[in-house]
Write a protein that holds these residues in place. Sequence first.
Motif, PDB file in Angstrom:
ATOM      1  N   UNK A   2      47.540  55.199  30.756  1.00 20.44           N
ATOM      2  CA  UNK A   2      48.429  56.338  30.947  1.00 20.44           C
ATOM      3  C   UNK A   2      49.662  55.961  31.760  1.00 20.44           C
ATOM      4  N   UNK A   3      49.630  54.789  32.377  1.00 18.84           N
ATOM      5  CA  UNK A   3      50.772  54.382  33.203  1.00 18.84           C
ATOM      6  C   UNK A   3      51.689  53.444  32.440  1.00 18.84           C
ATOM      7  N   UNK A   4      52.874  53.262  32.964  1.00 19.58           N
ATOM      8  CA  UNK A   4      53.864  52.422  32.299  1.00 19.58           C
ATOM      9  C   UNK A   4      53.486  50.944  32.395  1.00 19.58           C
ATOM     10  N   UNK A   5      54.090  50.150  31.531  1.00 27.64           N
ATOM     11  CA  UNK A   5      53.885  48.703  31.585  1.00 27.64           C
ATOM     12  C   UNK A   5      54.339  48.156  32.926  1.00 27.64           C
ATOM     13  N   UNK A   6      55.444  48.666  33.452  1.00 26.49           N
ATOM     14  CA  UNK A   6      55.963  48.196  34.744  1.00 26.49           C
ATOM     15  C   UNK A   6      54.968  48.468  35.867  1.00 26.49           C
ATOM     16  N   UNK A   7      54.308  49.624  35.839  1.00 26.19           N
ATOM     17  CA  UNK A   7      53.315  49.946  36.872  1.00 26.19           C
ATOM     18  C   UNK A   7      52.098  49.036  36.759  1.00 26.19           C
ATOM     19  N   UNK A   8      51.662  48.776  35.531  1.00 25.73           N
ATOM     20  CA  UNK A   8      50.552  47.857  35.329  1.00 25.73           C
ATOM     21  C   UNK A   8      50.908  46.455  35.810  1.00 25.73           C
ATOM     22  N   UNK A   9      52.107  46.042  35.525  1.00 22.25           N
ATOM     23  CA  UNK A   9      52.546  44.699  35.925  1.00 22.25           C
ATOM     24  C   UNK A   9      52.583  44.563  37.443  1.00 22.25           C
ATOM     25  N   UNK A  10      53.079  45.576  38.133  1.00 20.48           N
ATOM     26  CA  UNK A  10      53.156  45.534  39.589  1.00 20.48           C
ATOM     27  C   UNK A  10      51.758  45.377  40.195  1.00 20.48           C
ATOM     28  N   UNK A  11      50.775  46.092  39.657  1.00 21.53           N
ATOM     29  CA  UNK A  11      49.418  45.982  40.170  1.00 21.53           C
ATOM     30  C   UNK A  11      48.779  44.656  39.784  1.00 21.53           C
ATOM     31  N   UNK A  12      49.109  44.146  38.593  1.00 20.39           N
ATOM     32  CA  UNK A  12      48.578  42.847  38.170  1.00 20.39           C
ATOM     33  C   UNK A  12      49.018  41.746  39.133  1.00 20.39           C
ATOM     34  N   UNK A  13      50.236  41.837  39.625  1.00 17.66           N
ATOM     35  CA  UNK A  13      50.735  40.840  40.577  1.00 17.66           C
ATOM     36  C   UNK A  13      49.904  40.850  41.860  1.00 17.66           C
ATOM     37  N   UNK A  14      49.465  42.037  42.275  1.00 21.78           N
ATOM     38  CA  UNK A  14      48.636  42.143  43.476  1.00 21.78           C
ATOM     39  C   UNK A  14      47.252  41.539  43.225  1.00 21.78           C
ATOM     40  N   UNK A  15      46.634  41.912  42.118  1.00 22.23           N
ATOM     41  CA  UNK A  15      45.295  41.411  41.809  1.00 22.23           C
ATOM     42  C   UNK A  15      45.301  39.910  41.564  1.00 22.23           C
ATOM     43  N   UNK A  16      46.386  39.409  41.033  1.00 21.59           N
ATOM     44  CA  UNK A  16      46.499  37.978  40.753  1.00 21.59           C
ATOM     45  C   UNK A  16      46.240  37.148  42.004  1.00 21.59           C
ATOM     46  N   UNK A  17      46.737  37.616  43.134  1.00 21.30           N
ATOM     47  CA  UNK A  17      46.594  36.846  44.371  1.00 21.30           C
ATOM     48  C   UNK A  17      45.137  36.728  44.795  1.00 21.30           C
ATOM     49  N   UNK A  18      44.352  37.777  44.616  1.00 22.24           N
ATOM     50  CA  UNK A  18      42.922  37.705  44.918  1.00 22.24           C
ATOM     51  C   UNK A  18      42.224  36.744  43.963  1.00 22.24           C
ATOM     52  N   UNK A  19      42.588  36.804  42.695  1.00 22.03           N
ATOM     53  CA  UNK A  19      41.968  35.935  41.707  1.00 22.03           C
ATOM     54  C   UNK A  19      42.341  34.474  41.951  1.00 22.03           C
ATOM     55  N   UNK A  20      43.574  34.243  42.363  1.00 17.73           N
ATOM     56  CA  UNK A  20      44.004  32.873  42.663  1.00 17.73           C
ATOM     57  C   UNK A  20      43.261  32.325  43.876  1.00 17.73           C
ATOM     58  N   UNK A  21      43.089  33.179  44.888  1.00 14.66           N
ATOM     59  CA  UNK A  21      42.415  32.741  46.109  1.00 14.66           C
ATOM     60  C   UNK A  21      40.952  32.388  45.858  1.00 14.66           C
ATOM     61  N   UNK A  22      40.276  33.201  45.040  1.00 13.13           N
ATOM     62  CA  UNK A  22      38.847  33.009  44.823  1.00 13.13           C
ATOM     63  C   UNK A  22      38.535  32.103  43.643  1.00 13.13           C
ATOM     64  N   UNK A  23      39.388  32.115  42.619  1.00 13.39           N
ATOM     65  CA  UNK A  23      39.113  31.331  41.414  1.00 13.39           C
ATOM     66  C   UNK A  23      39.835  30.005  41.364  1.00 13.39           C
ATOM     67  N   UNK A  24      40.942  29.902  42.132  1.00 17.41           N
ATOM     68  CA  UNK A  24      41.679  28.651  42.181  1.00 17.41           C
ATOM     69  C   UNK A  24      42.357  28.300  40.872  1.00 17.41           C
ATOM     70  N   UNK A  25      42.835  27.066  40.816  1.00 16.05           N
ATOM     71  CA  UNK A  25      43.601  26.609  39.647  1.00 16.05           C
ATOM     72  C   UNK A  25      42.754  26.593  38.383  1.00 16.05           C
ATOM     73  N   UNK A  26      41.435  26.438  38.538  1.00 16.43           N
ATOM     74  CA  UNK A  26      40.563  26.430  37.372  1.00 16.43           C
ATOM     75  C   UNK A  26      40.632  27.754  36.626  1.00 16.43           C
TER      76      UNK A  26
END
Length: 330
Positions: A287-311
């Motif tokens: 129901x939200x815009x692509x821009x809103x989804x993208x902004x939240x994806x950037x936040x979640x990405x950092x958690x995934x990078x920290x825990x999952x690493x380059x793999x």
Amino acid sequence: MRSGLLAFVICAIAGVALAQPASASNKVKIAVLKFGTVSWLLDTIHANGLDKAEGIDLDIIPLASTQATTVGLQAGSVDLIATDWLWVSRERSSGGDFAFSPFTTALGAIMVPPNSPIKTLADLKGKRLGVAGGPLDKSWLLLVAYALRTANLDLRTETNQEYGAPPLLAERARQGELDAVLNFWPYAARLEADGFTQLIGVEDVVRELGAKGEVAMVGYVFSESWAKKNLEAIQAFLRAAAKADELLATSDAEWNRLRPLMAENDPTFNDATFEALRRRYREGIPERSTAENEADAKILYQFLRELGGEKLVGPGTELSPGTFWHDGKP
């Protein structure tokens, strides 16, 4: 050696199924999992003539695995697949040009059996926890981050994880061989129909981690260069998909028509399963815009990078620019 042989076989199967290159015309070639939820939407598009109304010809190719669909996209044998923005970001950070447009915000959930004593995440300590998708699964890592933040609980060390395929873990949970299971949303919905209770959904987790709303993790993925050359076709497909979702959000008759397709490969399918799947699909329509989804994806990405690493995320330190498609606009 066996993993290399398996990859070769998958690629060979995909190559046979997708032998002809995609045409630069009004035909849109899309590869999907044979029993995946995207197939419900595509069937809705086709049955209601939404593709023809938009001036496109959908060529739907059912495949057996996500890896087979990505092989087809990377080879240029298909135009679209359904996968997550993390895969897109990783490919872009390595030189790929794929782009993502949201399909669903429905995510996984931890499910516990009827009458389970497990009422909170803390109750999972020492318990057998099934985790679909493996130790680098996105939902699992987001839950790990959530538990660390809210309960100072490291689920990786405080639970006994069993990784496996979603249907196998769901069945082991039904048989009482697991105390709880983190599973993808269609399997969580099926467990709900069997009397299981949701302990926590990943949709709730992402808000605690800083997302402003529900985030579409899975979407339509395609080559950016192909989309720019076929702008009318990709825009027409996305309009047809939106119209199909509008129909699925409002029409019970359309779901009744889909019921035989939903029941395929599911011998235990019943009214409760149907209702749970329909409700969860509807809840996941973005129901939200692509821009809103993208902004939240950037936040979640950092958690995934920290825990999952380059793999998991590849060499990128942030969500790769251009991961989300904005109709060809910057």
